[in-house]
Motif scaffolding. Structure first.
Motif, short mmCIF file in Angstrom:
data_model
loop_
_atom_site.label_atom_id
_atom_site.label_comp_id
_atom_site.label_asym_id
_atom_site.label_seq_id
_atom_site.Cartn_x
_atom_site.Cartn_y
_atom_site.Cartn_z
N CYS A 55 55.73 5.68 20.04
CA CYS A 55 55.37 4.50 19.25
C CYS A 55 55.02 4.99 17.85
O CYS A 55 54.20 5.90 17.70
N ARG B 110 62.79 6.16 24.47
CA ARG B 110 62.38 4.77 24.23
C ARG B 110 61.34 4.73 23.11
O ARG B 110 60.24 5.26 23.26
N PHE C 144 59.20 2.48 20.03
CA PHE C 144 58.74 1.18 19.55
C PHE C 144 58.12 1.37 18.17
O PHE C 144 57.31 2.27 17.96
N TYR D 166 56.75 3.15 26.49
CA TYR D 166 57.64 3.80 25.51
C TYR D 166 57.32 5.29 25.46
O TYR D 166 56.22 5.72 25.79
N ASP E 39 65.54 -0.53 26.35
CA ASP E 39 64.71 0.45 27.07
C ASP E 39 64.56 0.07 28.53
O ASP E 39 64.58 0.93 29.41
#
Length: 198
Positions: free
Chosen positions: A178, A117, A119, A175, A106
């Motif tokens: 998530c 991106r 997570f 990010y 990322d």
């Protein structure tokens, strides 16, 4: 499937099932997934062995293998690995849709607008069960010992990421998405794919 984000990077806590989720996403996209494959590609490009690449990823600055490979080089082994892997990650992103797992993907691709991106995190109990299911620890392992192992691996990942990026590993602000991996592999894959469509 029309994609606003053709490259998906996935960072994850240890034992969240992140690799299974990444494979699920890549399979449904019909796109390649890169995780350990990056070690092989980096070894081919750098001339270092896969063992040296794996050692460099973990930043074992005091190990014999680390010292042997850094002799005669201006850059420490871990830095050499990061530089070569970053070049490979950028090239793979240029080649088209793909899923890149870990390795600061990322951050390496931070200037691109076509990167989603992601997570993945999960509650400790979920991750402990996953460690047993994946055969990383025996079923009768002490709960505290398993938790300590998970936390140690997370600290290692965070230290690597925080060293090479200007961001903080796992910090939601850096990010696009998530997710709690305890939602389930298919649910997470569905949400990632939906987000990738934009």
């Amino acid at each position: 499937m029309s994609m606003k984000y053709s490259v998906i990077t996935i960072g994850r806590e240890f034992c969240t099932g992140g690799l299974d989720i990444a494979r699920n996403v890549a399979g449904r996209l019909g796109a390649p997934m890169y995780d350990k494959e990056l070690i092989t590609l980096t070894a081919k490009e750098s001339g270092l062995s896969e063992q040296a690449i794996a050692a460099g990823e973990k930043r074992p600055s005091g190990s014999l293998l680390y010292n042997l490979y850094t002799m005669g080089s201006d850059l420490p082994l871990s830095d050499q690995v990061f530089v070569v892997q970053s070049q490979i990650i950028r090239r793979l992103a240029d080649q088209g849709p793909c899923v890149i797992v870990g390795r600061c993907g990322d951050y390496v691709l931070r200037n691109r607008t076509d990167v989603l991106r992601v997570f993945l995190h999960a509650p400790l109990e979920f991750r402990r069960r996953r460690a047993v299911a994946d055969g990383l620890v025996p079923a009768d392992a002490d709960e505290r010992a398993v938790s300590a192992m998970l936390e140690k691996e997370d600290r290692r990942r965070a230290a690597y990421y925080n060293f090479y990026s200007e961001f903080r590993w796992g910090e939601a602000a850096h990010y696009d998405l998530c997710l709690n991996a305890a939602l389930g592999e298919n649910t997470c894959a569905d949400l990632i794919l939906r987000a990738a469509q934009g």
